[in-house]
Design an enzyme around this catalytic site. Structure first.
Site, PDB file in Angstrom:
ATOM      1  N   ASP A 182      43.342  45.408  31.261  1.00  0.00           N
ATOM      2  CA  ASP A 182      42.686  45.345  32.571  1.00  0.00           C
ATOM      3  C   ASP A 182      42.425  43.868  32.854  1.00  0.00           C
ATOM      4  O   ASP A 182      41.635  43.229  32.161  1.00  0.00           O
ATOM      5  CB  ASP A 182      41.370  46.135  32.504  1.00  0.00           C
ATOM      6  CG  ASP A 182      40.514  46.028  33.760  1.00  0.00           C
ATOM      7  OD1 ASP A 182      40.882  45.274  34.686  1.00  0.00           O
ATOM      8  OD2 ASP A 182      39.459  46.700  33.818  1.00  0.00           O
ATOM      9  N   TRP A 184      33.229  47.602  31.453  1.00  0.00           N
ATOM     10  CA  TRP A 184      34.478  48.148  32.000  1.00  0.00           C
ATOM     11  C   TRP A 184      35.367  48.706  30.899  1.00  0.00           C
ATOM     12  O   TRP A 184      35.981  49.763  31.067  1.00  0.00           O
ATOM     13  CB  TRP A 184      35.217  47.106  32.837  1.00  0.00           C
ATOM     14  CG  TRP A 184      34.454  46.684  34.043  1.00  0.00           C
ATOM     15  CD1 TRP A 184      34.007  45.431  34.346  1.00  0.00           C
ATOM     16  CD2 TRP A 184      34.016  47.516  35.141  1.00  0.00           C
ATOM     17  NE1 TRP A 184      33.330  45.427  35.540  1.00  0.00           N
ATOM     18  CE2 TRP A 184      33.319  46.691  36.045  1.00  0.00           C
ATOM     19  CE3 TRP A 184      34.140  48.880  35.429  1.00  0.00           C
ATOM     20  CZ2 TRP A 184      32.750  47.188  37.226  1.00  0.00           C
ATOM     21  CZ3 TRP A 184      33.579  49.372  36.601  1.00  0.00           C
ATOM     22  CH2 TRP A 184      32.903  48.529  37.475  1.00  0.00           C
ATOM     23  N   LYS A 208      38.842  41.255  43.141  1.00  0.00           N
ATOM     24  CA  LYS A 208      38.167  40.162  42.453  1.00  0.00           C
ATOM     25  C   LYS A 208      38.866  38.842  42.773  1.00  0.00           C
ATOM     26  O   LYS A 208      38.254  37.908  43.237  1.00  0.00           O
ATOM     27  CB  LYS A 208      38.155  40.393  40.937  1.00  0.00           C
ATOM     28  CG  LYS A 208      37.652  41.766  40.505  1.00  0.00           C
ATOM     29  CD  LYS A 208      36.158  41.947  40.750  1.00  0.00           C
ATOM     30  CE  LYS A 208      35.733  43.405  40.751  1.00  0.00           C
ATOM     31  NZ  LYS A 208      35.719  44.067  39.470  1.00  0.00           N
TER      32      LYS A 208
HETATM   33  C1  PLP Z   1      35.461  45.448  39.049  1.00  0.00           C
HETATM   34  C2  PLP Z   1      36.140  45.833  37.805  1.00  0.00           C
HETATM   35  C3  PLP Z   1      36.557  47.149  37.574  1.00  0.00           C
HETATM   36  C4  PLP Z   1      36.291  48.288  38.537  1.00  0.00           C
HETATM   37  O1  PLP Z   1      37.037  48.135  39.659  1.00  0.00           O
HETATM   38  P1  PLP Z   1      37.060  49.257  40.817  1.00  0.00           P
HETATM   39  O2  PLP Z   1      38.198  48.799  41.658  1.00  0.00           O
HETATM   40  O3  PLP Z   1      35.736  49.201  41.488  1.00  0.00           O
HETATM   41  O4  PLP Z   1      37.310  50.565  40.180  1.00  0.00           O
HETATM   42  C5  PLP Z   1      37.246  47.416  36.411  1.00  0.00           C
HETATM   43  N1  PLP Z   1      37.506  46.454  35.522  1.00  0.00           N
HETATM   44  C6  PLP Z   1      37.112  45.179  35.698  1.00  0.00           C
HETATM   45  C7  PLP Z   1      37.435  44.145  34.673  1.00  0.00           C
HETATM   46  C8  PLP Z   1      36.424  44.832  36.841  1.00  0.00           C
HETATM   47  O5  PLP Z   1      36.024  43.562  37.026  1.00  0.00           O
END
Ligand code: PLP
Length: 360
Positions: free
Chosen positions: A171, A101, A195
């Site tokens: 993030d 990511w 998540k």
């Molecule tokens: C799942 C995830 C993403 C991507 O998320 P989307 O909503 O599918 O774009 C980005 N960063 C992390 C840390 C993730 O776990």
């Protein structure tokens, strides 16, 4: 009705209490005669929903007044572009690459300016967090970027990097609200909610006000400007209204659990059940350097692909779903977010012990 133990990395398990409440309110939300799905986002009822959600999130995370809370769409992935478009005034940013990511975010930023990969753990399949105490931060960097919890590899920053005064952008998709954070240490905290908070379709951005300006990269679409969403309290256009409503319920649930200190204690205890077992197992082993282990995502392997596949299959038959590791890593991964009860992890470990005995 029978519910499984869902170890999915995302979309993931939600508190049963929240789902039941949403079910109760599905046809008639508190006397409005309609579902929240059918409701105008400009209505009085919805205004209360979104304002309460923001107020509860602010309370949970102790968000200072000089930070805006935005409820946006496009997933965490859209932020990979939105961040450089809005923040790269000098067209320079430093990225710490600790997984897929972070790598995707870095690659996206390269489209807009000079993104520097100042640290990486790719040399050892992202199984650790590099030392970030004295990195070569660029003098003109607009920000320093991290992915705080690496969903795929199961690592987590236990200490934030020393950004030498540059704004930190993080993030936190897979560790959102799993423990207390000091918001003042960040310029931007953002995450997709699917998540650890709610249904896919909402991304929450917590951003320091001075970083929200008109001075964005030329060609930035209106919808991708933080300022337009901040000025309109996340109601510039139709927000992901139902998703925000569920997030709001999860915030209330978290408050009822005792807030983020209590969640941290619970999550530590819960993760320890699994890690302690992995550390003494002769069959299974964790894949991450101990001091960097995530409380949320726990990857493990047997070292034998066939045995891994057999485990995933038998676990599924026994009611433990989504334990297959990410396609780029293999093996297994148990995601044990806030809403995974202690009992789910205890039962999983019991099942793993039995599997170990049978396959010794
Ligand atoms: C799942 C995830 C993403 C991507 O998320 P989307 O909503 O599918 O774009 C980005 N960063 C992390 C840390 C993730 O776990």
């Amino acid at each position: 009705m029978s519910r499984v133990y869902n170890f999915s990395a995302g979309p993931a398990v939600l508190p049963e209490e929240v789902l039941k409440e949403a079910a109760d309110e599905m046809l008639d939300y508190r006397g409005t005669g309609m579902s929240v799905m059918e409701m105008s986002h400009r209505s009085k009822a919805y205004d209360t929903i979104i304002k309460e959600a923001e107020a509860d999130l602010r309370e949970l995370m102790n968000i200072p007044d000089n930070y805006k809370v935005l409820f946006l769409q496009g997933g965490a992935s859209q932020q990979f572009a939105m961040i450089p478009m809005n923040l790269m005034k000098n067209r320079v940013a430093d990225y710490i690459v600790t997984g897929q990511w972070a790598k995707k975010a870095y690659q996206e930023a390269c489209i807009y300016g000079k993104a520097n990969k100042i640290a990486s753990s790719e040399d050892q399949t992202f199984s650790y967090i590099p030392d970030c105490s004295d990195l070569p931060i660029s003098e003109d960097a607009d920000y320093v970027y991290i992915c705080e919890n690496n969903t795929i590899y199961g690592t987590k920053f236990k200490t934030l990097p020393n950004t030498k005064g540059k704004p930190l952008v993080a993030d936190v998709s897979s560790c959102f609200l799993s423990e207390p954070v000091d918001v003042t240490k960040y310029g931007v905290i953002y995450g997709g909610v699917q998540k650890n908070i709610g249904p896919a379709g909402v991304v929450i951005v917590i951003i320091r006000e001075d970083l929200i300006t008109e001075d964005v990269l030329p060609g930035t679409p209106t919808m991708l400007k933080y300022k337009i969403h901040a000025d309109n309290d996340s109601l510039y256009n139709t927000p992901p209204a139902y998703g925000i409503y569920i997030c709001g319920k999860v915030f209330k649930w978290l408050k009822k659990q005792g807030g983020l200190e209590a969640m941290k204690a619970y999550n530590e205890k819960k993760a320890a059940i699994l890690y302690d077992y992995l550390d003494q197992s002769k069959l299974f082993k964790g894949t991450v350097r101990k001091e960097d282990r995530s409380l949320m995502n726990v990857p493990f392997v047997t070292g034998n692909e066939e045995l891994d596949a057999k485990f995933v299959k038998e676990a599924k038959a026994a009611g433990f779903e989504n334990l297959k590791g990410h396609r780029t890593v293999g093996g297994m991964r148990a995601s044990i977010y806030n809403a995974m009860p202690m009992e789910g992890v205890e039962k999983l470990v019991e099942f793993m012990k039995k599997f170990e005995e049978e396959n010794a």
